[in-house]
Scaffold this motif. Structure first.
Motif, mmCIF file in Angstrom:
data_model
loop_
_atom_site.group_PDB
_atom_site.id
_atom_site.type_symbol
_atom_site.label_atom_id
_atom_site.label_comp_id
_atom_site.label_asym_id
_atom_site.label_seq_id
_atom_site.Cartn_x
_atom_site.Cartn_y
_atom_site.Cartn_z
ATOM 1 N N PRO A 32 43.453 39.580 49.373
ATOM 2 C CA PRO A 32 43.633 41.022 49.615
ATOM 3 C C PRO A 32 45.091 41.473 49.598
ATOM 4 O O PRO A 32 45.391 42.583 49.150
ATOM 5 N N ARG A 33 46.009 40.624 50.047
ATOM 6 C CA ARG A 33 47.402 41.074 50.118
ATOM 7 C C ARG A 33 48.046 41.212 48.732
ATOM 8 O O ARG A 33 49.154 41.734 48.624
ATOM 9 N N LEU A 53 46.657 43.014 46.391
ATOM 10 C CA LEU A 53 46.167 44.265 45.809
ATOM 11 C C LEU A 53 47.264 45.309 45.663
ATOM 12 O O LEU A 53 47.238 46.119 44.738
ATOM 13 N N ASP A 92 41.437 49.293 42.587
ATOM 14 C CA ASP A 92 41.579 48.707 43.923
ATOM 15 C C ASP A 92 40.212 48.473 44.569
ATOM 16 O O ASP A 92 39.943 47.401 45.131
ATOM 17 N N GLU A 93 39.337 49.463 44.450
ATOM 18 C CA GLU A 93 37.998 49.333 45.032
ATOM 19 C C GLU A 93 37.200 48.228 44.334
ATOM 20 O O GLU A 93 36.480 47.464 44.982
ATOM 21 N N ALA A 148 38.550 44.873 45.500
ATOM 22 C CA ALA A 148 38.148 44.621 46.889
ATOM 23 C C ALA A 148 36.665 44.261 46.971
ATOM 24 O O ALA A 148 36.273 43.390 47.764
ATOM 25 N N ILE A 169 36.310 40.608 46.031
ATOM 26 C CA ILE A 169 36.778 39.712 47.098
ATOM 27 C C ILE A 169 35.803 39.717 48.276
ATOM 28 O O ILE A 169 35.409 38.669 48.787
ATOM 29 N N ARG A 170 35.397 40.918 48.692
ATOM 30 C CA ARG A 170 34.576 41.026 49.895
ATOM 31 C C ARG A 170 33.127 40.574 49.643
ATOM 32 O O ARG A 170 32.597 39.746 50.376
ATOM 33 N N GLY A 177 32.714 52.050 48.340
ATOM 34 C CA GLY A 177 33.545 51.619 47.219
ATOM 35 C C GLY A 177 32.966 51.963 45.862
ATOM 36 O O GLY A 177 33.657 52.514 44.993
#
Lengths: 151, 115
Positions: A15-16, A18, A47-48, A51, A54-55, A111
């Motif tokens: 995440p860091r 992004l 970005d969404e 994310a 990743i999530r 998202g």
């Protein structure tokens, strides 16, 4: 055309990272004719999408690969950007990837809705002959923001 | 106490609550810190929680989710939550998610303390 992206990177699912991707996407969107709110919407959608990978796709694992490719596009006088993001997540049925009803006030699930509102086209698919998912998105500049100068 | 890093850069007491100043991009990597910091703030039971977003240039859906969670908790406690000083990109994501119709959004801190 799809295989010759002028901008192509692989990042780890951290995440860091992004914020660095957002900076790069905003700069390229600007170079390719998207300004102001249009560029901001592309940044938000990318970005969404990252994310979400990743999530939900990698469930927070930080050592998995994500590929991001960007192309400039043009339709008539309008310029814009094509984005492709690929991963090695467990494939899901693309038809099941939907934004939730916004009338329900609760955290999470926004998202995908935001991506579809921010971009002109968002299309999920399974990667061909490889594990993972792919999302392809496009956005053209708003007619009022189309710059006179091309190049 | 939760580690909120540098995301909450200031707090100020007001007559009926507190103003919390948030700083930096609120994305997937930082929204958990925002959530922890704001939920910690409402543990003290402020009647009014003002969140000043003047120094937040960017927010994604995870940031929205954190604010929605705090909003619901503050409502459940009978308190009020007001956002203020939203930059254009941040206001844009509230509009896309139609959350500008749910949150009280003020132009600045002064207005946020009176709505």
């Amino acid at each position: 055309m799809q295989d010759n992206a002028p901008f192509a990177i692989q990042i780890a699912s951290q995440p860091r990272l992004l914020c660095a991707v957002r900076d790069a996407v905003e700069r390229l969107a600007g170079q390719w004719g998207l300004a102001g709110e249009d560029a901001g919407r592309v940044v938000l959608a990318v970005d969404e999408a990252l994310a979400n990978v990743i999530r939900h796709g990698y469930r927070g694992q930080e050592d998995r690969p994500i590929w991001l490719k960007l192309w400039p596009i043009q339709q008539g006088d309008r310029r814009g950007i094509r984005v492709v993001i690929e991963d090695e997540c467990e494939p899901v049925d693309p038809a099941t990837i939907k934004g939730r009803d916004l009338d329900e006030i609760r955290p999470g699930g926004l998202g995908t809705h935001i991506m579809r509102k921010a971009m002109d086209r968002v299309e999920y698919s399974r990667r061909v002959d490889q594990a993972g998912m792919r999302v392809e998105m496009e956005k053209l500049n708003s007619p009022a923001e189309a710059p006179a100068q091309k190049g | 106490m939760a580690d909120t890093g540098d995301i909450i850069c200031g707090t100020e007491s007001i007559s009926d609550g507190v103003v919390i100043r948030v700083s930096g991009d609120i994305d997937f990597s930082r929204s958990p810190q925002l959530r922890e910091g704001l939920l910690g703030a409402i543990n003290d039971g402020p009647a009014r929680l003002v969140i000043d977003l003047n120094d937040v240039p960017y927010m994604d859906s995870s940031g929205l989710a954190s604010l929605v969670e705090v909003f619901k908790a503050q409502n459940a406690a009978g308190g009020k939550l007001v956002l203020c000083n939203l930059q254009s990109k941040v206001r844009g994501i509230f509009e896309i998610a139609k959350l500008d119709q749910i949150f009280k959004i003020a132009d600045d801190v002064e207005q946020a303390t009176t709505v």
